[in-house]
Design a protein around this motif. Structure first.
Motif, PDB file in Angstrom:
ATOM      1  N   ASP A 656       0.862  -1.172   0.000  1.00 37.16           N
ATOM      2  CA  ASP A 656       0.000   0.000   0.000  1.00 37.16           C
ATOM      3  C   ASP A 656       0.908   1.235   0.000  1.00 37.16           C
ATOM      4  OD1 ASP A 656      -1.603   2.176   0.787  1.00 37.16           O
ATOM      5  OD2 ASP A 656      -3.032   0.813   1.746  1.00 37.16           O
ATOM      6  N   GLU A 658       0.404   4.249   0.320  1.00 36.04           N
ATOM      7  CA  GLU A 658       0.123   5.329   1.271  1.00 36.04           C
ATOM      8  C   GLU A 658       0.371   4.937   2.716  1.00 36.04           C
ATOM      9  OE1 GLU A 658      -3.275   8.267  -0.367  1.00 36.04           O
ATOM     10  OE2 GLU A 658      -3.944   6.273   0.243  1.00 36.04           O
ATOM     11  N   THR A 659       0.240   3.637   3.010  1.00 37.59           N
ATOM     12  CA  THR A 659       0.337   3.231   4.413  1.00 37.59           C
ATOM     13  C   THR A 659       1.555   2.351   4.684  1.00 37.59           C
ATOM     14  OG1 THR A 659      -0.927   1.218   4.040  1.00 37.59           O
ATOM     15  CG2 THR A 659      -2.173   3.205   4.606  1.00 37.59           C
ATOM     16  N   PHE A 661       1.542  -0.749   4.309  1.00 40.81           N
ATOM     17  CA  PHE A 661       1.072  -2.094   4.659  1.00 40.81           C
ATOM     18  C   PHE A 661       1.400  -3.050   3.515  1.00 40.81           C
ATOM     19  CE2 PHE A 661      -2.209  -1.841   8.228  1.00 40.81           C
ATOM     20  CZ  PHE A 661      -1.694  -0.662   8.732  1.00 40.81           C
ATOM     21  N   PRO A 782       4.891  -1.471   8.433  1.00 41.86           N
ATOM     22  CA  PRO A 782       4.373  -0.384   7.586  1.00 41.86           C
ATOM     23  C   PRO A 782       5.263   0.865   7.649  1.00 41.86           C
ATOM     24  CG  PRO A 782       2.566  -1.437   8.749  1.00 41.86           C
ATOM     25  CD  PRO A 782       3.826  -2.067   9.272  1.00 41.86           C
TER      26      PRO A 782
END
Ligand SMILES: Cc1cc2nc3c(=O)[nH]c(=O)nc-3n(C[C@H](O)[C@H](O)[C@H](O)COP(=O)(O)OP(=O)(O)OC[C@H]3O[C@@H](n4cnc5c(N)ncnc54)[C@H](O)[C@@H]3O)c2cc1C
Lengths: 792, 279
Positions: A656, A658-659, A661, A782
């Protein structure tokens, strides 16, 4: 259907079949008998007072208030216990130069990690003992903690042990070929990375512990323990409590997981044995979860600087690496904490052909929990370093990572041979497993999916790992260095009067299904329905002498011993049958519990009739026939130090952006553990191993603050992988039996854990590649992923 | 990991419970679902001399809807709410939050009152209650009073409920027909406390109109920033993300092994954007 019967069609052909394990229903029904289920008359509960500091001098201990508490039978300090229990030293002679000072079961003058026991309270109940333990007043003088393994080697670092010139426990160097010249050659591309592997731990469902029961009448100590190596512990107790070995009995009942955590010498457990002897009462200690996090061995903790070079054609010219690993304040007894680093040096690069290999390993003391062997000892480091660099080089030179492997993997028809580090390798199938993997995962389709995802701005990555696993160790692992650890195992098969088979083995059951495969082998080779086999393991008073379960040796070594014992018993039984039936032994066979005519299958005599004749009516036998109906055989690996297995795995992840993850979309494993005795159990070993590998790569870490306080001492802070986040794990096999045994089985217990972290590292870096970013630290949390991407 | 010895009382009504509280003062602690309190006692982080089990206190039970509010008795369990057929239509934001709270076993025992009383920084319901402008009804020797959710969560595990008071019920306004509700949280494993999360309501999500948003898991208590809410008026979800990270600059955010304060600030922007985009 007509046609000849295949091996799997004949009666009692259990080897190779997914036979359900006999004890699964019992365990699921809650009928397991674990350590904490044991309650003995007059039993006391031990609660240890543990150092709250990572490093502190114990100036005084006042136990008076604790002694006065209700229900308390006794309170002892480390010094008092030391009068009854000698300290140990975790070194092995074949690891030349390894040093570690004497370690007491309970700290005497200095506590060297947070959680080290310094005193013990014995009371009627655990709760009362905990109340009293709160009142044990220890006067500590805090000492500077040494935490970071790299900093611990600095000349100005505080020292953990008096009289030591540094915090270095052991150093090993390997230098094969000429790496500098190889890297400097024209056309060679060299990549360099620094890998960081955090500490993690086993988190067994059942915490470790013991119930020790000293019987002064017989002078015998019985230790019930949740562990993997009863005979090893028997010797250790005998040595450090000053008792004859035969007066120490170690019993391991149901064990709720071990993963290597439970194959070591823990001071609190040994102290309980001493206390039981001192007090002449049973003593129970079962670690609670917090104690497990603080005192179960941790694993990994490596910083590896490594380089790999490939020539213009893409052939690996060599690897150069430097590994620093932190092991806590002592080398663990008796296996030592240097084996992990030793394995890293032995295994890095082992799947690939290369001429030059230089490696340096340094094992360093620090004020943290002891680090020692845990599932896939050293493997995840070795595989992540080599295959991480391999895929890094693939990116750097614009090659496909599968193609690069095809070019460099040792050919299946080229064995026996040695790895660059000098490991003897035989019967491996890197090429076959890779090709099968590529097919199983549909590599090309995943690459197309990746392209398409990238076009949408979605970061997907594919990562592979080709690996070896050390299994079925010979004495070269421990015995050679003086450890009281058997590398051979024994099995006994006995035909009972009712025609049932009673078997016992020195390998142990930790929940992985050892007892099930032992029954399969015995029933298959001997010729009885599997329901008629009863298995006993885990009791030094009754089972043959042997090493227990570790290093993926239960099936390969314990299984082979069982095979040999079953064959020997069968031989005996057929001899008796031949005499009773006045036939040649060679024309008879045993099928489904009955002696039959080997060619026609006609039933000749039931095993129960045969056994009853032998046991009850021996007068019907010829006088010179003296059947025993019991056979014991032992087996050890000769010719090779270890029987290596191999495998190839791959994973597909989405990062991910943006995160940070990481979502694991899929995982594929092609494993070659030789003969698969029970595909269901092997597949679950592989899957469980992969999940533990995913844990180490994405979630699990034992983190300390700058005072050496463990920050992850609860299940809320220490993240184990959970089912909801796990991918489907597809498992397939290539079977290349080992030529070292009849059974042909190698180990399968650690491969998943050994290879998964490398595959994940590669997949995440493949996903990050379009950003020009990469990450070399595990777990890949993350936040670390986001930082690697420069987005934080 | 065994709790120190404690006495146990199980009063049958609110009066008896309050009397016990008054009698034992700080030595007493109310016991609701025990999902947080029992572990704290086993870790010896809490050592009450007497536990006052609220299970039998009739006044703390019940789930009733009047025309525009729902009264959730403090002892209502998460499971009771999940099983309430009207939940989605009446309190959609609560329905969105519930699946993220721990796991089934914990939701079977854990109570709404316990969650509000505990005021864990990462708990979902305190944030939800702030967004919904719920009122918390507390009772003490002097009778009962209602505290707006915005004023209730006063600090790290601290609330406006006095030591000798009990939370009786939470009064939650039912969903307004013209508002939409959103929820998003980020936890590495399902059911874990969030690294960052947001509960919100708005007249329109994207562009934003009339936003009410409370962030959880990022600071000592749920974070609602009225200035930020006003500043977000008219912005798109994407624009809101940057505004949130900027607005949280300088705030005292949590930092632990799972995420640094910077990470939480960053993720706050992400969760807001994602919640808005999903609405
Ligand atoms: C593994 C795990 C995961 C969890 N994950 C989450 C999560 O993701 N999100 C989340 O929100 N929570 C989570 N929780 C917490 C769980 O929801 C809590 O148990 C709950 O919030 C507290 O409710 P309880 O009924 O168990 O309260 P208890 O544990 O009984 O009490 C908690 C505190 O509130 C006080 N108290 C209780 N009721 C009242 C009352 N009526 N008046 C005054 N004081 C009172 C008690 O004295 C105590 O101090 C998790 C818990 C566990 C064990």
């Amino acid at each position: 259907m007509t046609g000849p019967l295949s091996e799997l069609d004949r009666p009692n052909s259990y080897i190779g079949r997914a036979v359900p394990r006999a004890d699964a229903a019992r365990l699921l029904a809650g009928r397991g008998k674990y350590l904490d289920d044991i309650r003995l008359p007059r039993m006391l509960h031990a609660v240890f007072v543990r150092s709250p500091h990572a490093h502190a001098r114990i100036k005084a201990i006042d136990t008076e208030a604790a002694r006065a508490m209700p229900g308390v039978a006794a309170v002892y300090t480390g010094a008092e216990i030391a009068e009854h229990c000698t300290p140990w030293v975790g070194v092995l002679s074949h690891l030349a130069g390894l040093r570690s000072p004497p370690q007491h079961s309970v700290a005497v003058d200095v506590a060297r990690w947070q959680g080290e026991p310094v005193a013990v309270v014995l009371a009627r109940s655990r709760a009362e003992a905990e109340d009293a333990a709160d009142l044990v007043d220890v006067d500590y003088e805090e000492l500077p903690p040494v935490l970071d393994a790299e900093a611990a080697l600095e000349p100005d670092s505080p020292r953990i042990h008096e009289g030591y010139d540094s915090n270095l426990a052991w150093e090993r160097k390997v230098d094969v070929g000429d790496i500098d010249t190889a890297f400097a050659a024209p056309g060679v591309t060299v990549v360099e990375r620094t890998f960081r592997f955090g500490r993690h731990t086993g988190v067994t469902l059942e915490a470790r512990g013991t119930v020790c029961d000293y019987d002064p009448g017989e002078g015998v100590l019985t230790m019930h323990y949740s562990g993997q190596a009863p005979h090893m512990l028997q010797v250790i107790l005998s040595r450090h409590l000053g008792m004859a070995e035969e007066n120490v009995r170690v019993v391991s009942g149901d064990v709720g997981g071990s993963f290597g955590i439970k194959v070591h010498t823990y001071g609190d457990e040994i102290a309980c044995a001493a206390l039981s002897k001192m007090l002449e009462r049973p003593v129970k200690f079962v670690a609670d979860r917090q104690e497990s996090f603080l005192t179960d061995i941790h694993a990994r903790d490596h910083v590896v600087k490594a380089r790999m070079g490939v020539d213009a054609e893409g052939r690996i010219v060599g690897i150069d690496m430097d590994d620093i690993t932190g092991i806590g304040p002592y080398s663990m007894y008796p296996r030592t904490s240097a084996i992990e680093c030793n394995q890293v040096l032995n295994l890095t690069g082992a799947p690939y052909m290369m001429e030059n290999y230089r490696a340096r390993g340094r094992v360093v003391f620090q004020n943290k929990t002891l680090m020692c062997q845990y599932r896939a000892v050293g493997h995840p480091i070795a595989m992540a370093v080599c295959d991480g660099l391999l895929e890094d080089v693939a990116r750097a030179t614009g090659r496909d990572p599968v193609e690069l492997r095809r070019l460099n993997l040792m050919p299946d028809d080229g064995y026996p041979r040695a790895s660059a580090s000098g490991m003897k390798l035989a019967d491996l199938s890197h090429q076959k497993t890779l090709e099968k993997l590529v097919e199983l995962m549909d590599y090309d389709a995943l690459r197309r999916d990746q392209e398409e995802a990238r076009a949408r701005g979605v970061l997907r990555g594919i990562g592979l790992c080709s690996m070896v696993e050390v299994t079925n160790p010979s004495p070269a692992f421990y015995g050679i260095g003086g450890a009281p650890i058997a590398s051979q195992d024994g099995a006994t098969c006995r035909l009972d009067a009712g025609g049932a088979l009673h078997v016992s083995s020195s390998v142990t059951e930790q929940g992985q299904g050892t007892n099930a495969i032992l029954a399969q082998i015995a029933a298959d080779r001997f010729g009885v329905p599997i329901e008629r086999v009863k298995v006993t393991t885990g009791d030094t008073a009754t089972v043959p002498y042997g090493g227990g379960t570790w290093a993926s040796r239960g099936a390969g070594i314990g299984g082979e011993a069982m095979l040999l014992a079953a064959d020997a018993l069968k031989h005996q039984v057929l001899e008796v049958a031949a005499a009773l039936l006045q036939a040649e032994a060679g024309v008879l066979d045993i099928r489904n519990g009955t002696v039959v005519d080997a060619t026609t299958g006609a039933e000749r005599i039931a095993l129960s009739d045969l056994a009853r004749t032998v046991y009850y009516r021996g007068n019907e036998l010829p006088p010179d026939l003296k059947p025993e109906l019991i056979a014991t055989r032992h087996y050890r690996v000769t010719d090779f130090p270890f029987v290596f297995t191999n495998g190839a795995m791959a994973t597909h992840v989405e990062v991910d952006a943006e995160t940070g993850f990481v979502k694991v979309l899929g995982f594929w494993v092609v494993e070659d553990c030789g003969t698969v005795i029970n595909p269901m159990l092997v597949d679950e070993q592989v899957r469980g191993g992969v999940v533990q590998g995913i844990g180490g790569a994405l979630y699990e870490e034992c983190l300390y603050d700058e005072e050496g306080q463990l920050l992850t001492a609860t299940m809320a802070d220490y993240l184990v992988p959970m089912a909801a986040e796990m991918p489907d794990i597809e498992v397939a096999h290539v079977e290349t039996p080992t030529s070292t045994s009849v059974l042909g089985a190698k180990g399968a217990g650690e491969a998943g854990t050994g290879g998964a972290p490398a595959a994940l590292l590669n997949a995440v870096n493949d996903a990050l590649a379009p950003l020009g970013a990469s990450i070399w630290q595990q777990p890949m949390t993350p936040e670390r992923v986001l930082r690697a991407m420069g987005r934080l | 990991m065994k709790a120190p010895d404690f006495a146990y009382a199980r009063p049958a009504d609110l009066g008896a419970a309050l009397a016990l509280l008054a009698e034992h003062g700080t030595e007493a602690q109310p016991l609701a679902g025990g999902q947080s309190l029992m572990p704290m006692m086993n870790f010896r982080l809490a050592a009450p001399e007497i536990l006052i089990d609220l299970s039998d206190v009739a006044e703390l039970r019940g789930l009733e809807r009047t025309r525009d509010t729902v009264r959730i008795g403090a002892m209502t369990r998460y499971r009771d709410l999940e099983d309430w057929p009207d939940l989605g239509g009446t309190l959609p934001l609560v329905a969105m939050a519930l699946p993220h709270i721990a796991h089934d076993a914990i939701r079977n025992r854990g109570t709404i009152g316990g969650s509000i009383a505990l005021c864990d920084p990462a708990a979902e319901l305190p944030a939800v209650m702030r967004v919904l402008a719920a009122e918390i009804e507390v009772a003490g020797a002097e009778g009962s009073r209602r505290v707006a959710a915005d004023d209730f969560f006063t600090g790290f595990y601290e609330t406006a409920c006095g030591e000798e008071e009990l939370i009786v019920a939470i009064h939650v306004p039912v969903a307004e027909a013209d508002r939409v509700y959103g929820f998003h949280e980020l936890a590495q494993r399902h059911g874990d406390y969030a690294m960052a999360g947001v509960a919100l309501s708005a007249l329109s999500p994207n562009p934003i109109r009339s936003l009410r948003a409370a962030f959880f898991g990022i600071a000592a208590t749920p974070v609602r920033l009225p200035d930020l809410e006003a500043a977000l008026e008219g912005l798109t979800a994407c624009e809101a993300q940057a505004a949130v990270t900027a607005a949280l600059e300088g705030l005292d955010l949590l930092a632990d092994t799972k995420a640094s304060a910077d990470m939480r600030r960053h993720l706050s922007g992400v969760v807001l954007k994602r919640a808005l985009e999903a609405m």
